[in-house]
Write a protein that holds these residues in place. Sequence first.
Motif, PDB file in Angstrom:
ATOM      1  N   ASP A   1       0.839  -1.208   0.000  1.00  0.00           N
ATOM      2  CA  ASP A   1       0.000   0.000   0.000  1.00  0.00           C
ATOM      3  C   ASP A   1       0.875   1.259   0.000  1.00  0.00           C
ATOM      4  O   ASP A   1       0.530   2.270  -0.616  1.00  0.00           O
ATOM      5  CB  ASP A   1      -0.991   0.002   1.161  1.00  0.00           C
ATOM      6  CG  ASP A   1      -0.322  -0.150   2.514  1.00  0.00           C
ATOM      7  OD1 ASP A   1       0.655  -0.923   2.613  1.00  0.00           O
ATOM      8  OD2 ASP A   1      -0.756   0.516   3.467  1.00  0.00           O
ATOM      9  N   LEU A   2       2.028   1.182   0.646  1.00  0.00           N
ATOM     10  CA  LEU A   2       2.952   2.330   0.623  1.00  0.00           C
ATOM     11  C   LEU A   2       3.587   2.490  -0.755  1.00  0.00           C
ATOM     12  O   LEU A   2       3.827   3.607  -1.227  1.00  0.00           O
ATOM     13  CB  LEU A   2       4.046   2.152   1.675  1.00  0.00           C
ATOM     14  CG  LEU A   2       3.574   2.376   3.108  1.00  0.00           C
ATOM     15  CD1 LEU A   2       4.678   2.022   4.092  1.00  0.00           C
ATOM     16  CD2 LEU A   2       3.145   3.837   3.291  1.00  0.00           C
TER      17      LEU A   2
ATOM     18  N   ALA B   1       2.110   1.692  -3.543  1.00  0.00           N
ATOM     19  CA  ALA B   1       1.058   2.320  -4.360  1.00  0.00           C
ATOM     20  C   ALA B   1       1.022   3.820  -4.099  1.00  0.00           C
ATOM     21  O   ALA B   1       0.924   4.626  -5.024  1.00  0.00           O
ATOM     22  CB  ALA B   1      -0.296   1.689  -4.050  1.00  0.00           C
ATOM     23  N   ARG B   2       1.121   4.182  -2.840  1.00  0.00           N
ATOM     24  CA  ARG B   2       1.068   5.614  -2.507  1.00  0.00           C
ATOM     25  C   ARG B   2       2.290   6.374  -3.010  1.00  0.00           C
ATOM     26  O   ARG B   2       2.227   7.578  -3.242  1.00  0.00           O
ATOM     27  CB  ARG B   2       0.907   5.801  -0.994  1.00  0.00           C
ATOM     28  CG  ARG B   2      -0.464   6.385  -0.692  1.00  0.00           C
ATOM     29  CD  ARG B   2      -0.685   6.567   0.777  1.00  0.00           C
ATOM     30  NE  ARG B   2      -1.028   5.293   1.398  1.00  0.00           N
ATOM     31  CZ  ARG B   2      -0.919   5.054   2.695  1.00  0.00           C
ATOM     32  NH1 ARG B   2      -0.449   5.974   3.508  1.00  0.00           N
ATOM     33  NH2 ARG B   2      -1.286   3.889   3.185  1.00  0.00           N
ATOM     34  N   ALA B   3       3.399   5.662  -3.194  1.00  0.00           N
ATOM     35  CA  ALA B   3       4.584   6.322  -3.746  1.00  0.00           C
ATOM     36  C   ALA B   3       4.369   6.676  -5.219  1.00  0.00           C
ATOM     37  O   ALA B   3       5.069   7.523  -5.767  1.00  0.00           O
ATOM     38  CB  ALA B   3       5.799   5.403  -3.592  1.00  0.00           C
ATOM     39  N   GLY B   4       3.371   6.001  -5.874  1.00  0.00           N
ATOM     40  CA  GLY B   4       3.056   6.370  -7.255  1.00  0.00           C
ATOM     41  C   GLY B   4       3.285   5.269  -8.276  1.00  0.00           C
ATOM     42  O   GLY B   4       3.491   5.545  -9.456  1.00  0.00           O
TER      43      GLY B   4
ATOM     44  N   ALA C   1       1.550   1.795  -9.960  1.00  0.00           N
ATOM     45  CA  ALA C   1       0.297   1.047 -10.063  1.00  0.00           C
ATOM     46  C   ALA C   1       0.486  -0.160 -10.964  1.00  0.00           C
ATOM     47  O   ALA C   1       1.229  -0.108 -11.938  1.00  0.00           O
ATOM     48  CB  ALA C   1      -0.811   1.926 -10.619  1.00  0.00           C
TER      49      ALA C   1
ATOM     50  N   PRO D   1      -8.349   4.236  -4.892  1.00  0.00           N
ATOM     51  CA  PRO D   1      -8.140   5.523  -4.229  1.00  0.00           C
ATOM     52  C   PRO D   1      -7.105   6.376  -4.956  1.00  0.00           C
ATOM     53  O   PRO D   1      -6.164   5.855  -5.550  1.00  0.00           O
ATOM     54  CB  PRO D   1      -7.627   5.124  -2.843  1.00  0.00           C
ATOM     55  CG  PRO D   1      -7.113   3.744  -2.988  1.00  0.00           C
ATOM     56  CD  PRO D   1      -7.874   3.097  -4.101  1.00  0.00           C
TER      57      PRO D   1
ATOM     58  N   VAL E   1      -3.965   8.381  -4.968  1.00  0.00           N
ATOM     59  CA  VAL E   1      -2.818   8.273  -4.057  1.00  0.00           C
ATOM     60  C   VAL E   1      -1.963   9.529  -4.035  1.00  0.00           C
ATOM     61  O   VAL E   1      -1.244   9.787  -3.079  1.00  0.00           O
ATOM     62  CB  VAL E   1      -1.930   7.056  -4.396  1.00  0.00           C
ATOM     63  CG1 VAL E   1      -2.656   5.768  -4.089  1.00  0.00           C
ATOM     64  CG2 VAL E   1      -1.458   7.085  -5.837  1.00  0.00           C
ATOM     65  N   ARG E   2      -2.011  10.287  -5.122  1.00  0.00           N
ATOM     66  CA  ARG E   2      -1.267  11.533  -5.144  1.00  0.00           C
ATOM     67  C   ARG E   2      -1.803  12.416  -6.268  1.00  0.00           C
ATOM     68  O   ARG E   2      -2.519  11.926  -7.146  1.00  0.00           O
ATOM     69  CB  ARG E   2       0.246  11.300  -5.255  1.00  0.00           C
ATOM     70  CG  ARG E   2       0.703  10.416  -6.391  1.00  0.00           C
ATOM     71  CD  ARG E   2       2.171  10.108  -6.250  1.00  0.00           C
ATOM     72  NE  ARG E   2       2.960  10.913  -7.177  1.00  0.00           N
ATOM     73  CZ  ARG E   2       4.286  10.898  -7.210  1.00  0.00           C
ATOM     74  NH1 ARG E   2       4.972  10.147  -6.367  1.00  0.00           N
ATOM     75  NH2 ARG E   2       4.932  11.630  -8.073  1.00  0.00           N
TER      76      ARG E   2
ATOM     77  N   THR F   1      -5.540   7.625 -10.433  1.00  0.00           N
ATOM     78  CA  THR F   1      -5.010   7.530  -9.069  1.00  0.00           C
ATOM     79  C   THR F   1      -3.816   8.452  -8.799  1.00  0.00           C
ATOM     80  O   THR F   1      -3.422   8.629  -7.660  1.00  0.00           O
ATOM     81  CB  THR F   1      -4.536   6.087  -8.777  1.00  0.00           C
ATOM     82  OG1 THR F   1      -3.453   5.785  -9.678  1.00  0.00           O
ATOM     83  CG2 THR F   1      -5.652   5.084  -8.978  1.00  0.00           C
TER      84      THR F   1
ATOM     85  N   ALA G   1      -0.878   7.726  -9.983  1.00  0.00           N
ATOM     86  CA  ALA G   1       0.357   6.943 -10.139  1.00  0.00           C
ATOM     87  C   ALA G   1       1.133   7.472 -11.340  1.00  0.00           C
ATOM     88  O   ALA G   1       0.554   7.854 -12.342  1.00  0.00           O
ATOM     89  CB  ALA G   1       0.003   5.468 -10.344  1.00  0.00           C
TER      90      ALA G   1
END
Length: 238
Positions: free
Chosen positions: A79-80, A82-85, A87, A109, A111-112, A155, A157
């Motif tokens: 999940d981290l 994914a949040r870093a960008g 996908a 979601p 993410v950024r 997202t 990404a």
Amino acid sequence: MLDAMGQPLLKVDNLQSWYGESHVLHGVGIEVGEGEVVTLLGRNGAGKTTTLRSIMGLVGKRSGSVKFEGKELIGARSDLIARAGIALCPEERGIFASLNVTENLMLPPVVRPGGLDLDTIYALFPNLKERANSPGTKLSGGEQQMLAIARILRTGAKLLMLDEPTEGLAPVIVQQIGRTIREIKARGFTVLLVEQNFRFAQTVADRHYVMEHGKVVDMMSSAELQTSTGRLHQYLGV
Ligand SMILES: Nc1ncnc2c1ncn2[C@@H]1O[C@H](COP(=O)(O)OP(=O)(O)OP(=O)(O)O)[C@@H](O)[C@H]1O
Ligand SMILES: [Mg+2]
């Protein structure tokens, strides 16, 4: 394609992965520059999907280095990552049958910042717009693949990893996917693409890595690929 620090967007070094006791990746090294489209080619079982899953943190155990924007992610949870960008658009596409096209699009979601809004996505994918209210079950394979790609553009990404997006699709749909990938690239996204179809790969990608037995064994540009088809046939057994 390097950033101000001279670093590629994604730098994978000596990546090793295991599914339980089974050691599948034996030191994969690849680099993907910002805005590039890069493919992983290789025979069935070479480790292409596992490479994408390992970058995403979706394997049992991994070691080595996965740096994204210079940041080490080898110890991070998926999940981290994914949040870093980063996908992943998996081979099985993962479209929810009970949700309609818009609902499927809105599901992952954000993410950024930097993702496309729904109107922009529908302008890029007019077929999907026409079917905005159709349930996932009513979509053709090509439409499902488009939806799976479209969904991650929202997202934010930056790096999109696509696992065999053309698999099982008719030639005219494969061409559409090709146009989509070129359009995504033109918008500044970076793509890491797994493909069996190297003729298709050649039309969309800048560079190609060839994998065998859980390792990268060769790298060539699309221009080199044209003059290296003999070499490639040996690798791919086609
Ligand atoms: N969940 C798993 N558990 C154990 N071994 C696995 C698992 N998934 C894949 N493998 C093994 O790992 C190796 C690499 O598989 P992988 O799916 O990465 O290959 P691939 O290059 O994507 O092949 P294909 O072109 O068929 O999709 C294969 O030997 C496969 O049998
Ligand atoms: Mg695979």
